[in-house]
Design a protein around this motif. Structure first.
Motif, PDB file in Angstrom:
ATOM      1  N   ARG A 170       0.730  -1.593  -0.108  1.00 52.27           N
ATOM      2  CA  ARG A 170      -0.060   0.491   0.232  1.00 52.27           C
ATOM      3  C   ARG A 170       0.542   1.386  -0.368  1.00 52.27           C
ATOM      4  N   TYR A 171       0.677   2.521  -0.694  1.00 48.31           N
ATOM      5  CA  TYR A 171       1.359   3.827  -0.596  1.00 48.31           C
ATOM      6  C   TYR A 171      -0.014   4.562  -0.382  1.00 48.31           C
ATOM      7  N   THR A 172       1.039   5.827   0.452  1.00 53.26           N
ATOM      8  CA  THR A 172      -0.116   7.113   0.464  1.00 53.26           C
ATOM      9  C   THR A 172      -0.390   7.987   0.169  1.00 53.26           C
ATOM     10  N   PRO A 173      -1.483   8.552   0.146  1.00 55.01           N
ATOM     11  CA  PRO A 173      -1.684   9.466  -0.847  1.00 55.01           C
ATOM     12  C   PRO A 173      -0.233  10.409  -1.345  1.00 55.01           C
ATOM     13  N   LEU A 174       1.101  10.357  -0.840  1.00 57.02           N
ATOM     14  CA  LEU A 174       2.133  11.508  -0.711  1.00 57.02           C
ATOM     15  C   LEU A 174       2.738  10.299  -1.955  1.00 57.02           C
ATOM     16  N   ARG A 175       2.831   9.493  -2.291  1.00 56.94           N
ATOM     17  CA  ARG A 175       3.048   8.697  -3.161  1.00 56.94           C
ATOM     18  C   ARG A 175       4.549   9.339  -4.047  1.00 56.94           C
ATOM     19  N   ASP A 176       3.916  10.044  -4.619  1.00 62.84           N
ATOM     20  CA  ASP A 176       4.633  10.703  -5.860  1.00 62.84           C
ATOM     21  C   ASP A 176       5.097  11.633  -5.280  1.00 62.84           C
ATOM     22  N   ARG A 177       4.879  12.565  -4.145  1.00 59.92           N
ATOM     23  CA  ARG A 177       6.172  13.986  -3.298  1.00 59.92           C
ATOM     24  C   ARG A 177       7.211  13.036  -3.302  1.00 59.92           C
ATOM     25  N   HIS A 178       7.174  11.669  -2.611  1.00 58.73           N
ATOM     26  CA  HIS A 178       8.079  10.803  -2.116  1.00 58.73           C
ATOM     27  C   HIS A 178       9.573  10.779  -3.462  1.00 58.73           C
ATOM     28  N   GLU A 179       8.762  10.368  -4.297  1.00 55.38           N
ATOM     29  CA  GLU A 179       9.281  10.002  -5.225  1.00 55.38           C
ATOM     30  C   GLU A 179       9.879  10.916  -5.364  1.00 55.38           C
ATOM     31  N   ALA A 180       9.457  12.088  -5.975  1.00 52.89           N
ATOM     32  CA  ALA A 180      10.020  13.746  -6.455  1.00 52.89           C
ATOM     33  C   ALA A 180      11.432  14.076  -5.745  1.00 52.89           C
ATOM     34  N   LEU A 181      10.816  13.540  -3.897  1.00 53.94           N
ATOM     35  CA  LEU A 181      12.392  13.888  -3.565  1.00 53.94           C
ATOM     36  C   LEU A 181      13.241  12.750  -3.496  1.00 53.94           C
ATOM     37  N   GLY A 182      13.360  12.078  -4.478  1.00 58.31           N
ATOM     38  CA  GLY A 182      14.201  10.883  -3.917  1.00 58.31           C
ATOM     39  C   GLY A 182      14.450  10.037  -2.602  1.00 58.31           C
ATOM     40  N   ALA A 183      12.892  10.232  -2.008  1.00 56.35           N
ATOM     41  CA  ALA A 183      13.125   8.829  -1.393  1.00 56.35           C
ATOM     42  C   ALA A 183      13.337   7.202  -1.427  1.00 56.35           C
ATOM     43  N   SER A 184      14.046   6.890  -0.666  1.00 58.38           N
ATOM     44  CA  SER A 184      14.466   5.284  -0.319  1.00 58.38           C
ATOM     45  C   SER A 184      13.183   4.685  -0.193  1.00 58.38           C
ATOM     46  N   PHE A 185      12.479   3.016  -0.254  1.00 58.82           N
ATOM     47  CA  PHE A 185      11.055   3.367   0.452  1.00 58.82           C
ATOM     48  C   PHE A 185      11.381   1.875   1.568  1.00 58.82           C
ATOM     49  N   THR A 186      10.512   1.822   2.070  1.00 58.69           N
ATOM     50  CA  THR A 186      10.776   0.284   2.999  1.00 58.69           C
ATOM     51  C   THR A 186       9.564   0.072   3.504  1.00 58.69           C
ATOM     52  N   ASP A 187       8.936  -1.718   3.914  1.00 61.45           N
ATOM     53  CA  ASP A 187       7.825  -1.897   4.178  1.00 61.45           C
ATOM     54  C   ASP A 187       7.719  -1.730   5.376  1.00 61.45           C
ATOM     55  N   ALA A 200      16.149  21.728  14.385  1.00 61.47           N
ATOM     56  CA  ALA A 200      14.839  22.886  13.544  1.00 61.47           C
ATOM     57  C   ALA A 200      13.280  22.068  12.804  1.00 61.47           C
ATOM     58  N   ALA A 201      13.641  21.082  12.115  1.00 56.79           N
ATOM     59  CA  ALA A 201      11.620  20.750  11.733  1.00 56.79           C
ATOM     60  C   ALA A 201      11.788  19.883  10.820  1.00 56.79           C
ATOM     61  N   GLY A 202      11.619  18.827  10.547  1.00 62.27           N
ATOM     62  CA  GLY A 202      11.503  17.549   9.772  1.00 62.27           C
ATOM     63  C   GLY A 202       9.600  17.382   9.490  1.00 62.27           C
ATOM     64  N   ILE A 203       9.075  16.885   8.387  1.00 60.11           N
ATOM     65  CA  ILE A 203       8.130  16.882   8.080  1.00 60.11           C
ATOM     66  C   ILE A 203       8.065  14.856   6.950  1.00 60.11           C
ATOM     67  N   PHE A 204       7.172  14.920   8.195  1.00 56.01           N
ATOM     68  CA  PHE A 204       7.267  12.929   7.718  1.00 56.01           C
ATOM     69  C   PHE A 204       5.266  13.032   7.688  1.00 56.01           C
ATOM     70  N   ASP A 205       5.391  12.079   6.629  1.00 54.96           N
ATOM     71  CA  ASP A 205       4.072  11.354   5.865  1.00 54.96           C
ATOM     72  C   ASP A 205       3.987   9.668   6.947  1.00 54.96           C
ATOM     73  N   ILE A 206       2.902   9.908   7.552  1.00 53.58           N
ATOM     74  CA  ILE A 206       2.251   9.339   8.623  1.00 53.58           C
ATOM     75  C   ILE A 206       1.088   8.619   8.633  1.00 53.58           C
ATOM     76  N   SER A 207       0.583   8.976   7.286  1.00 53.24           N
ATOM     77  CA  SER A 207      -0.850   8.737   6.276  1.00 53.24           C
ATOM     78  C   SER A 207      -1.292   6.930   6.778  1.00 53.24           C
ATOM     79  N   HIS A 208       0.020   6.374   6.784  1.00 54.60           N
ATOM     80  CA  HIS A 208      -0.241   4.573   6.613  1.00 54.60           C
ATOM     81  C   HIS A 208      -0.805   4.703   8.297  1.00 54.60           C
ATOM     82  N   MET A 209      -0.954   5.462   9.451  1.00 53.48           N
ATOM     83  CA  MET A 209      -1.214   5.081  10.657  1.00 53.48           C
ATOM     84  C   MET A 209      -3.549   5.444  10.408  1.00 53.48           C
TER      85      MET A 209
END
Length: 368
Positions: free
Chosen positions: A5-22, A45-54
């Motif tokens: 499964r992927y969150t609604p932000l999949r395209d944004r993560h891919e564009a940012l060069g993210a490495s993925f894990t299960d 400073a700050a970080g932004i996380f996608d936690i839409s899998h919750m």
């Protein structure tokens, strides 16, 4: 084997060069650039996380408070509207089905957020416990996205984010473990001052179709504030430093709350709740402790903890070289006789005994 499964932000993560894990059946970003850089950004400073899998569940009805008092270990009926509370969903045998955060949205309206990997188990447990209560417990996970902004600059970033409007409580007056209502581009937005990093921050619940626009808006507002996208690797070292348990590591069906140091979460004075009659762990059951060591070699989950004579004392559940503190840290379950603060033990790191010391949790606590 089920499809990932992927969150609604999949395209944004891919564009940012993210490495993925299960993670819990979801393909989630583990890092974008560097684990260390993302970790330090959140602390400094700050970080932004996608936690839409919750997973999210609404609990609504005249008996909502009484139902949650029975279904969970805490007394949620006493929770004030506008506040949040950490709680446990217990099995009848006393083990932990999941740890959750509960938000009281109105007198008869609650939101329960659980871990992604336990979504099915939580849904089944909540559904099975509604008998006799005028309440509906509904899984609404697919309707929402959840974005976390964590770090000392989180408040300033969100206050400057274009599109966030109608904030019900001034930013500086929003308290920890509380929530405010707002809108984003006209859609409802819940701003919860909660997190899983040990830093100040917020978790933003928004309808799934608005997730991409919100992510983009927050990133834009974070320019100049040190905001970076952060993945699961940084999230794990951050929560470990903060002494926060992770289901499947420190918590599980074979763990009693008292073993995990969570006895305070359980309100035993309640007349009845699922798991009440099976709370006491077996005599001599291991208890959760913190461990600190010197050098650079860290104990990892599954490594044993031993005495000087090689007697096995327990097992590490989470461990890492702390990016903030600069030395190895770990959480472990040890026999009660070896769990006193200051006790000298050894980590069995691939056959090498690394000296360590039992310490109080958390390892790190923010100063403001």
């Amino acid at each position: 084997m089920s499809e990932p499964r992927y969150t609604p932000l999949r395209d944004r993560h891919e564009a940012l060069g993210a490495s993925f894990t299960d993670f819990g059946g979801w393909q989630m970003p583990v890092r974008y650039t560097s684990d260390l850089a993302e970790h330090h950004a959140v602390r400094q400073a700050a970080g932004i996380f996608d936690i839409s899998h919750m997973a999210e569940f609404t609990v609504r009805g005249a008996d909502a408070g009484a139902y949650l008092d029975y279904a969970l270990a805490g007394r949620l009926s006493a929770l004030a509207v506008g506040k949040a509370k950490y709680s446990l969903l217990l099995a009848a045998a006393g083990g932990i089905v999941d740890d959750v955060i509960v938000y009281r949205l109105a007198d008869d309206d609650y939101l329960v957020i659980s871990n992604a990997g336990n979504r099915d188990a939580v849904r089944e447990a909540l559904s099975a416990r509604v008998d006799g209560f005028a309440v509906d417990a509904v899984d609404v996970s697919d309707d929402y996205a959840l974005i976390a902004v964590q770090g000392p600059n989180a408040e300033a970033i969100l206050a400057a984010t274009p599109g966030i409007a109608d904030v019900s409580i001034p930013w500086s007056e929003q308290k920890y473990y509380a929530w405010a209502s707002a809108t984003f581009a006209g859609a409802p937005l819940l701003l919860a001052r909660t997190g899983y990093t040990g830093e100040d921050g917020f978790e933003l619940l928004v309808p799934a179709e608005h997730a991409t626009a919100l992510w983009d808006a927050v990133l834009a507002a974070g320019q100049g504030h040190g905001l970076v996208p952060a993945g699961l690797a940084a999230r794990d070292t951050l929560r470990l430093e903060a002494g926060m348990p992770l289901y499947g590591h420190e918590l599980g069906l074979n763990t009693a709350p008292a073993q995990a140091g969570l006895g305070r979460v359980v309100v035993t004075a309640k007349e009845s709740f699922v798991g009440k009659d099976a709370l006491d762990p077996a005599p001599g059951a291991p208890v959760l402790v913190g461990l600190v060591a010197e050098g650079r070699r860290a104990g990892r989950a599954g490594y044993t903890v031993v005495a000087d004579d090689d007697t096995v004392l327990g097992e590490i559940t989470s461990g890492a070289l702390s990016p903030t503190l600069g030395h190895p840290i770990a959480m472990a379950y040890l026999t009660p006789s070896s769990a006193e603060e200051g006790t000298a033990v050894f980590l069995d790191v691939r056959g090498t005994k690394i000296p360590a010391t039992v310490t109080a949790l958390p390892f790190y606590r923010r100063t403001k």
